[in-house]
Design a protein around this motif. Structure first.
Motif, PDB file in Angstrom:
ATOM      1  N   TRP A  15       0.623  -1.258   0.177  1.00  0.00           N
ATOM      2  CA  TRP A  15       0.149  -0.240   0.113  1.00  0.00           C
ATOM      3  C   TRP A  15       1.210   1.256   0.015  1.00  0.00           C
ATOM      4  O   TRP A  15       0.219   2.735  -0.410  1.00  0.00           O
ATOM      5  CB  TRP A  15      -0.762  -0.162   1.196  1.00  0.00           C
ATOM      6  CG  TRP A  15      -0.319   0.077   2.805  1.00  0.00           C
ATOM      7  CD1 TRP A  15      -0.078  -1.124   3.381  1.00  0.00           C
ATOM      8  CD2 TRP A  15       0.556   1.338   2.825  1.00  0.00           C
ATOM      9  NE1 TRP A  15       0.714  -0.840   4.726  1.00  0.00           N
ATOM     10  CE2 TRP A  15       0.633   0.735   4.497  1.00  0.00           C
ATOM     11  CE3 TRP A  15       0.537   2.487   3.534  1.00  0.00           C
ATOM     12  CZ2 TRP A  15       1.267   1.796   5.536  1.00  0.00           C
ATOM     13  CZ3 TRP A  15       0.605   3.158   3.796  1.00  0.00           C
ATOM     14  CH2 TRP A  15       1.507   2.979   5.564  1.00  0.00           C
ATOM     15  N   TYR A  16       1.979   1.316   0.400  1.00  0.00           N
ATOM     16  CA  TYR A  16       2.694   2.424   1.134  1.00  0.00           C
ATOM     17  C   TYR A  16       3.705   2.743  -0.797  1.00  0.00           C
ATOM     18  O   TYR A  16       3.669   3.695  -1.547  1.00  0.00           O
ATOM     19  CB  TYR A  16       4.420   1.956   1.352  1.00  0.00           C
ATOM     20  CG  TYR A  16       5.044   2.818   2.511  1.00  0.00           C
ATOM     21  CD1 TYR A  16       4.689   4.293   2.908  1.00  0.00           C
ATOM     22  CD2 TYR A  16       6.125   3.735   1.516  1.00  0.00           C
ATOM     23  CE1 TYR A  16       5.423   5.905   3.353  1.00  0.00           C
ATOM     24  CE2 TYR A  16       6.735   4.835   2.007  1.00  0.00           C
ATOM     25  CZ  TYR A  16       6.383   5.465   1.875  1.00  0.00           C
ATOM     26  OH  TYR A  16       6.879   6.512   2.153  1.00  0.00           O
ATOM     27  N   PHE A  17       3.700   1.735  -1.739  1.00  0.00           N
ATOM     28  CA  PHE A  17       4.348   2.172  -2.444  1.00  0.00           C
ATOM     29  C   PHE A  17       3.762   2.060  -3.134  1.00  0.00           C
ATOM     30  O   PHE A  17       3.395   3.147  -4.293  1.00  0.00           O
ATOM     31  CB  PHE A  17       4.781  -0.097  -3.223  1.00  0.00           C
ATOM     32  CG  PHE A  17       5.244   0.596  -4.448  1.00  0.00           C
ATOM     33  CD1 PHE A  17       5.803   1.083  -5.161  1.00  0.00           C
ATOM     34  CD2 PHE A  17       3.956   0.222  -5.987  1.00  0.00           C
ATOM     35  CE1 PHE A  17       6.793   0.858  -6.241  1.00  0.00           C
ATOM     36  CE2 PHE A  17       4.268   0.502  -7.001  1.00  0.00           C
ATOM     37  CZ  PHE A  17       5.550   0.862  -7.760  1.00  0.00           C
ATOM     38  N   TRP A  18       2.186   1.794  -3.668  1.00  0.00           N
ATOM     39  CA  TRP A  18       1.156   2.652  -4.427  1.00  0.00           C
ATOM     40  C   TRP A  18       0.216   3.596  -4.268  1.00  0.00           C
ATOM     41  O   TRP A  18       0.307   4.697  -4.614  1.00  0.00           O
ATOM     42  CB  TRP A  18      -0.150   1.434  -4.219  1.00  0.00           C
ATOM     43  CG  TRP A  18      -1.219   1.905  -5.091  1.00  0.00           C
ATOM     44  CD1 TRP A  18      -2.474   2.618  -5.084  1.00  0.00           C
ATOM     45  CD2 TRP A  18      -1.911   1.550  -5.669  1.00  0.00           C
ATOM     46  NE1 TRP A  18      -3.146   2.593  -5.632  1.00  0.00           N
ATOM     47  CE2 TRP A  18      -3.385   2.371  -6.356  1.00  0.00           C
ATOM     48  CE3 TRP A  18      -0.920   0.443  -7.318  1.00  0.00           C
ATOM     49  CZ2 TRP A  18      -3.298   2.077  -8.363  1.00  0.00           C
ATOM     50  CZ3 TRP A  18      -1.487   0.656  -8.344  1.00  0.00           C
ATOM     51  CH2 TRP A  18      -2.919   0.827  -9.189  1.00  0.00           C
ATOM     52  N   SER A  19       0.724   4.325  -2.600  1.00  0.00           N
ATOM     53  CA  SER A  19       0.293   5.899  -2.585  1.00  0.00           C
ATOM     54  C   SER A  19       1.251   6.359  -3.133  1.00  0.00           C
ATOM     55  O   SER A  19       1.041   8.096  -2.878  1.00  0.00           O
ATOM     56  CB  SER A  19       0.227   5.282  -0.928  1.00  0.00           C
ATOM     57  OG  SER A  19       1.004   5.525  -0.255  1.00  0.00           O
ATOM     58  N   HIS A  20       2.689   5.989  -2.343  1.00  0.00           N
ATOM     59  CA  HIS A  20       4.040   7.408  -2.223  1.00  0.00           C
ATOM     60  C   HIS A  20       5.002   7.026  -3.502  1.00  0.00           C
ATOM     61  O   HIS A  20       5.689   7.945  -3.432  1.00  0.00           O
ATOM     62  CB  HIS A  20       5.036   7.087  -1.006  1.00  0.00           C
ATOM     63  CG  HIS A  20       4.077   7.866   0.095  1.00  0.00           C
ATOM     64  ND1 HIS A  20       2.660   6.819   0.471  1.00  0.00           N
ATOM     65  CD2 HIS A  20       3.531   8.776   1.054  1.00  0.00           C
ATOM     66  CE1 HIS A  20       1.971   7.927   1.606  1.00  0.00           C
ATOM     67  NE2 HIS A  20       2.937   9.039   1.648  1.00  0.00           N
ATOM     68  N   ARG A  21       4.667   5.533  -4.068  1.00  0.00           N
ATOM     69  CA  ARG A  21       6.525   5.753  -4.824  1.00  0.00           C
ATOM     70  C   ARG A  21       5.185   5.035  -6.734  1.00  0.00           C
ATOM     71  O   ARG A  21       6.115   5.472  -7.261  1.00  0.00           O
ATOM     72  CB  ARG A  21       6.871   4.927  -4.408  1.00  0.00           C
ATOM     73  CG  ARG A  21       8.067   4.623  -3.220  1.00  0.00           C
ATOM     74  CD  ARG A  21       9.210   5.821  -2.850  1.00  0.00           C
ATOM     75  NE  ARG A  21       8.885   6.594  -1.799  1.00  0.00           N
ATOM     76  CZ  ARG A  21       9.353   7.298  -1.615  1.00  0.00           C
ATOM     77  NH1 ARG A  21      10.226   7.963  -2.903  1.00  0.00           N
ATOM     78  NH2 ARG A  21       9.422   7.083  -0.682  1.00  0.00           N
ATOM     79  N   LEU A  22       4.672   4.906  -6.998  1.00  0.00           N
ATOM     80  CA  LEU A  22       3.506   4.503  -8.211  1.00  0.00           C
ATOM     81  C   LEU A  22       4.408   5.659  -8.983  1.00  0.00           C
ATOM     82  O   LEU A  22       4.966   5.798 -10.154  1.00  0.00           O
ATOM     83  CB  LEU A  22       2.350   4.185  -7.655  1.00  0.00           C
ATOM     84  CG  LEU A  22       1.646   3.898  -9.099  1.00  0.00           C
ATOM     85  CD1 LEU A  22       2.311   2.437  -9.990  1.00  0.00           C
ATOM     86  CD2 LEU A  22       0.244   4.272  -9.398  1.00  0.00           C
ATOM     87  N   ASP A  23       3.515   6.979  -8.847  1.00  0.00           N
ATOM     88  CA  ASP A  23       4.564   8.019  -9.563  1.00  0.00           C
ATOM     89  C   ASP A  23       6.220   8.011 -10.364  1.00  0.00           C
ATOM     90  O   ASP A  23       6.047   7.686 -11.491  1.00  0.00           O
ATOM     91  CB  ASP A  23       3.897   9.417  -9.378  1.00  0.00           C
ATOM     92  CG  ASP A  23       2.276   9.657  -9.543  1.00  0.00           C
ATOM     93  OD1 ASP A  23       1.554   9.252 -10.495  1.00  0.00           O
ATOM     94  OD2 ASP A  23       1.767  10.734  -8.381  1.00  0.00           O
ATOM     95  N   LEU A  24       6.399   8.251  -9.391  1.00  0.00           N
ATOM     96  CA  LEU A  24       8.098   8.160  -9.471  1.00  0.00           C
ATOM     97  C   LEU A  24       7.635   6.966 -10.356  1.00  0.00           C
ATOM     98  O   LEU A  24       8.668   6.247 -11.447  1.00  0.00           O
ATOM     99  CB  LEU A  24       8.865   7.469  -8.062  1.00  0.00           C
ATOM    100  CG  LEU A  24      10.212   6.972  -7.920  1.00  0.00           C
ATOM    101  CD1 LEU A  24      10.864   8.639  -9.558  1.00  0.00           C
ATOM    102  CD2 LEU A  24      11.100   7.490  -6.904  1.00  0.00           C
ATOM    103  N   ALA A  25       7.467   5.380  -9.796  1.00  0.00           N
ATOM    104  CA  ALA A  25       8.600   4.324 -10.431  1.00  0.00           C
ATOM    105  C   ALA A  25       7.783   4.048 -11.724  1.00  0.00           C
ATOM    106  O   ALA A  25       8.207   4.368 -12.981  1.00  0.00           O
ATOM    107  CB  ALA A  25       7.547   3.136  -9.923  1.00  0.00           C
ATOM    108  N   LYS A  26       6.850   5.054 -12.834  1.00  0.00           N
ATOM    109  CA  LYS A  26       5.833   5.037 -13.782  1.00  0.00           C
ATOM    110  C   LYS A  26       6.751   5.836 -13.844  1.00  0.00           C
ATOM    111  O   LYS A  26       7.675   5.452 -15.174  1.00  0.00           O
ATOM    112  CB  LYS A  26       4.629   6.089 -13.678  1.00  0.00           C
ATOM    113  CG  LYS A  26       3.505   4.754 -13.549  1.00  0.00           C
ATOM    114  CD  LYS A  26       2.267   5.545 -13.035  1.00  0.00           C
ATOM    115  CE  LYS A  26       1.009   4.655 -13.179  1.00  0.00           C
ATOM    116  NZ  LYS A  26       0.101   5.959 -13.138  1.00  0.00           N
ATOM    117  N   ALA A  27       7.696   6.881 -13.891  1.00  0.00           N
ATOM    118  CA  ALA A  27       8.608   7.838 -14.234  1.00  0.00           C
ATOM    119  C   ALA A  27       9.988   7.081 -15.032  1.00  0.00           C
ATOM    120  O   ALA A  27      10.327   7.652 -15.861  1.00  0.00           O
ATOM    121  CB  ALA A  27       8.590   9.054 -13.553  1.00  0.00           C
ATOM    122  N   ILE A  28      10.124   6.466 -13.885  1.00  0.00           N
ATOM    123  CA  ILE A  28      11.365   5.265 -13.824  1.00  0.00           C
ATOM    124  C   ILE A  28      11.162   4.545 -15.189  1.00  0.00           C
ATOM    125  O   ILE A  28      11.909   4.380 -16.037  1.00  0.00           O
ATOM    126  CB  ILE A  28      11.700   4.844 -12.907  1.00  0.00           C
ATOM    127  CG1 ILE A  28      12.158   5.648 -11.966  1.00  0.00           C
ATOM    128  CG2 ILE A  28      12.968   3.919 -13.274  1.00  0.00           C
ATOM    129  CD1 ILE A  28      12.075   5.053 -10.436  1.00  0.00           C
TER     130      ILE A  28
END
Length: 377
Positions: A15-28
């Motif tokens: 849930w933390y990846f989904w709420s806090h790192r998803l946008d970054l992962a998409k950009a990577i």
């Protein structure tokens, strides 16, 4: 054929990846890199995979007092790192940084990013047990973060200065990237809703988020006869020592002092229902909920502590109050409740600040710059 770098995220909770790192992962991914997500899977695994990321479940939990299980968690990470052979691992928060760095050493991972989400419970609380824990964590971090081809990311200058002052990192090791950013398209301004004014606190239900002070502030304001709704939005986090129990939350709700809406994944809609957003936390990295609130053009009341004051400019887009002070919190909320023009003015300024300084695109650019520096060494 050009090699596609592989970036592996290690985060304790899906849930933390989904709420806090998803946008970054998409950009990577959009930058031409493969992204693997290593996390404990609970409710968000299918959604992460639907976004196109390869997901590797692990058993590691944030709070576990069984040494054998902790050792097994480290060994599990070593096996994953050796099998996947990532070019760079990105560890988020305390336990992933400690255990992931050990695994990265043993598996020979070429590059490591260790990202603090905040300094956490041990650095906030003054209890004797927390001081002992802080000493032990400091010793462990000093060793774990000293990898030769690595970088430490913190979210505010105060955390950077404390880590350097405590001898945990060297100045050259650490970069400040202010928060995780916010999608300013998804989080957009909307008119104030009609009906009683809604004062909203969005966070995990922890004492050190200032939830107790918020409840007391709402009790004081309702005693004055103000027609307000105090709303708590967030999950019960039983793995955190500062967790507030469901029983306590239900007790507050039963007295009609506050409402508890639980965890919500529709935060743009939730924030659109609010008039004022509050976070009386004792210390933060850089709280995403305040970025989201500002992007939605909502005025903010927050504590004058690291993390919160990076977002809230007192008197400009919100009001700052001392931590652990329910009376001051109540007065600041009342100031905004009584003045719609001030709320609208502060909300508009908050939107301007976030769009200019805290967009998800800016955070992604700064993070990718750190990756490229490490990968090109």
């Amino acid at each position: 054929m050009t090699h596609q770098p592989c970036v592996l995220f290690l985060i304790t909770e899906d849930w933390y990846f989904w709420s806090h790192r998803l946008d970054l992962a998409k950009a990577i991914r959009d930058a031409g890199m493969e992204v693997l997500v290593v996390t404990r899977v609970q409710d968000h695994g299918a959604r992460i995979e639907k976004e196109g990321f390869r997901l590797i479940p692990i058993r590691m939990r944030r709070r576990n007092r069984q040494p054998l299980r902790e050792l097994l968690s480290v060994l599990e990470l070593v096996r994953i790192y050796r099998r996947e052979q990532p070019d760079l691992v990105h560890h988020v928060a305390m336990k992933p940084m400690l255990y992931g760095s050990i695994a990265a050493r043993l598996a020979g991972v070429p590059a490591v990013v260790n990202a603090f989400a905040g300094l956490g419970y041990a650095f906030i609380t003054d209890h004797q047990s927390a001081k002992v824990l802080r000493f032990l964590i400091g010793r462990a971090l000093r060793w774990a973060l000293a990898l030769p081809r690595s970088r430490v990311i913190v979210q505010n200058d105060v955390d950077r200065e404390q880590l350097i002052r405590d001898g945990i990192v060297q100045p050259i090791q650490v970069s400040v990237i202010r928060g995780v950013g916010v999608d300013t398209t998804a989080f957009a301004p909307s008119p104030e809703p009609t009906g009683p004014l809604v004062v909203l606190l969005g966070a995990r239900m922890l004492w050190d988020k200032g939830v107790g002070e918020f409840v007391e502030a709402m009790r004081k304001l309702k005693a004055r006869g103000l027609d307000l709704r105090g709303v708590l939005v967030g999950m019960v986090d039983e793995d955190n020592p500062a967790c507030i129990s469901q029983e306590q939350l239900r007790s507050w709700q039963a007295t009609s002092v506050v409402e508890w809406w639980g965890r919500r994944d529709d935060m743009p809609r939730v924030l659109a229902s609010a008039h004022v957003v509050v976070l009386p936390s004792y210390r933060e990295g850089l709280p995403k909920v305040l970025l989201e609130a500002a992007a939605c053009a909502r005025p903010i009341v927050a504590t004058d502590v690291p993390g919160c004051r990076e977002i809230v400019q007192d008197g400009r887009n919100g009001l700052l109050v001392p931590p652990r002070d329910a009376g001051a919190l109540a007065e600041a909320i009342n100031t905004l409740v009584q003045d719609q023009a001030m709320r609208l003015r502060m909300g508009a300024r908050g939107r301007e600040i976030v769009t200019r300084e805290f967009s998800a695109e800016q955070v992604a650019r700064e993070t990718l710059a750190v990756y490229r520096e490490l990968l090109e060494r």
